[in-house]
Design a protein around this motif. Structure first.
Motif, mmCIF file in Angstrom:
data_model
loop_
_atom_site.group_PDB
_atom_site.id
_atom_site.type_symbol
_atom_site.label_atom_id
_atom_site.label_comp_id
_atom_site.label_asym_id
_atom_site.label_seq_id
_atom_site.Cartn_x
_atom_site.Cartn_y
_atom_site.Cartn_z
ATOM 1 N N GLU A 30 125.121 -55.150 35.003
ATOM 2 C CA GLU A 30 124.559 -55.595 36.269
ATOM 3 C C GLU A 30 125.573 -56.435 37.042
ATOM 4 O OE1 GLU A 30 123.156 -55.735 33.334
ATOM 5 O OE2 GLU A 30 121.082 -55.075 33.421
ATOM 6 N N ALA A 68 118.024 -51.563 48.844
ATOM 7 C CA ALA A 68 118.074 -50.577 47.768
ATOM 8 C C ALA A 68 116.847 -49.676 47.815
ATOM 9 C CB ALA A 68 118.158 -51.270 46.417
ATOM 10 N N TRP A 75 119.735 -45.392 44.589
ATOM 11 C CA TRP A 75 120.034 -45.362 43.166
ATOM 12 C C TRP A 75 119.055 -44.515 42.377
ATOM 13 C CZ3 TRP A 75 121.466 -51.027 41.599
ATOM 14 C CH2 TRP A 75 122.859 -51.129 41.531
ATOM 15 N N THR A 80 120.197 -50.146 34.027
ATOM 16 C CA THR A 80 120.847 -51.288 34.676
ATOM 17 C C THR A 80 120.595 -51.327 36.177
ATOM 18 O OG1 THR A 80 122.902 -50.017 34.804
ATOM 19 C CG2 THR A 80 122.694 -51.580 32.982
ATOM 20 N N HIS A 81 120.126 -50.246 36.769
ATOM 21 C CA HIS A 81 119.815 -50.240 38.196
ATOM 22 C C HIS A 81 118.438 -50.822 38.482
ATOM 23 C CE1 HIS A 81 122.673 -46.577 38.977
ATOM 24 N NE2 HIS A 81 123.310 -47.638 38.550
ATOM 25 N N TYR A 120 115.202 -46.357 45.515
ATOM 26 C CA TYR A 120 115.301 -45.733 44.198
ATOM 27 C C TYR A 120 114.769 -44.306 44.248
ATOM 28 C CZ TYR A 120 116.281 -50.422 42.682
ATOM 29 O OH TYR A 120 116.869 -51.653 42.544
ATOM 30 N N MET A 150 119.084 -56.943 37.776
ATOM 31 C CA MET A 150 119.650 -56.228 38.919
ATOM 32 C C MET A 150 118.790 -56.426 40.156
ATOM 33 S SD MET A 150 122.378 -54.440 39.470
ATOM 34 C CE MET A 150 122.716 -55.004 41.115
ATOM 35 N N TYR A 161 128.149 -54.228 38.690
ATOM 36 C CA TYR A 161 127.616 -53.619 39.904
ATOM 37 C C TYR A 161 127.576 -54.629 41.043
ATOM 38 C CZ TYR A 161 126.101 -49.330 37.541
ATOM 39 O OH TYR A 161 126.070 -48.149 36.874
#
Length: 130
Positions: A16, A61, A38, A43-44, A63, A49, A19
């Motif tokens: 993390e 972000a 993502w 880890t995302h 997903y 994170m 990133y």
């Protein structure tokens, strides 16, 4: 790029924190907000994170669904890259890494190709308006 050599206690991928550093560097270089799309790699999506993302007001972000490689333009990038490596016979892992770095760099200067990777997902039909 990380090279995994199967050594004891060697990390296989980014953490993390790795990133977060990458995103901070991209933000500093680009000088503007970043929209991140993502997949659901652990880890995302874990709590650390998410807190790192929440702490960056310039970062948004999104997903992808749980298993949706057809929606991920990165899958098309890797597919394109791997097709070009079919007849390559590097002597060492470092030789292979050098070729991959070079070919990824070449892709970076082909906006038409990058646009095609995005358009292939069907999420964006006209990625770059000129």
């Amino acid at each position: 790029m990380m090279i995994y050599r199967r050594r004891k206690n060697e990390r296989k991928g980014f953490t993390e924190t790795d990133y977060a550093r990458l995103l901070d560097a991209a933000h500093q270089q680009l000088g503007g907000p970043i929209v991140l799309v993502w997949d659901n790699v652990n880890t995302h999506v874990d709590a650390l994170m998410r807190s790192l993302i929440d702490a960056r007001p310039w970062l948004t972000a999104f997903y992808l669904p749980t298993y949706a490689p057809e929606l991920n333009p990165v899958e098309a990038v890797w597919s394109h890259l791997k097709r070009g490596l079919g007849n390559l016979a590097p002597c060492t892992l470092d030789d292979l890494a050098a070729v991959i770095r070079s070919r990824l760099k070449q892709m970076q200067y082909r906006p038409d190709l990058l646009d095609a990777f995005l358009a292939h997902t069907g999420l964006i039909t006209n990625p770059r308006s000129t």
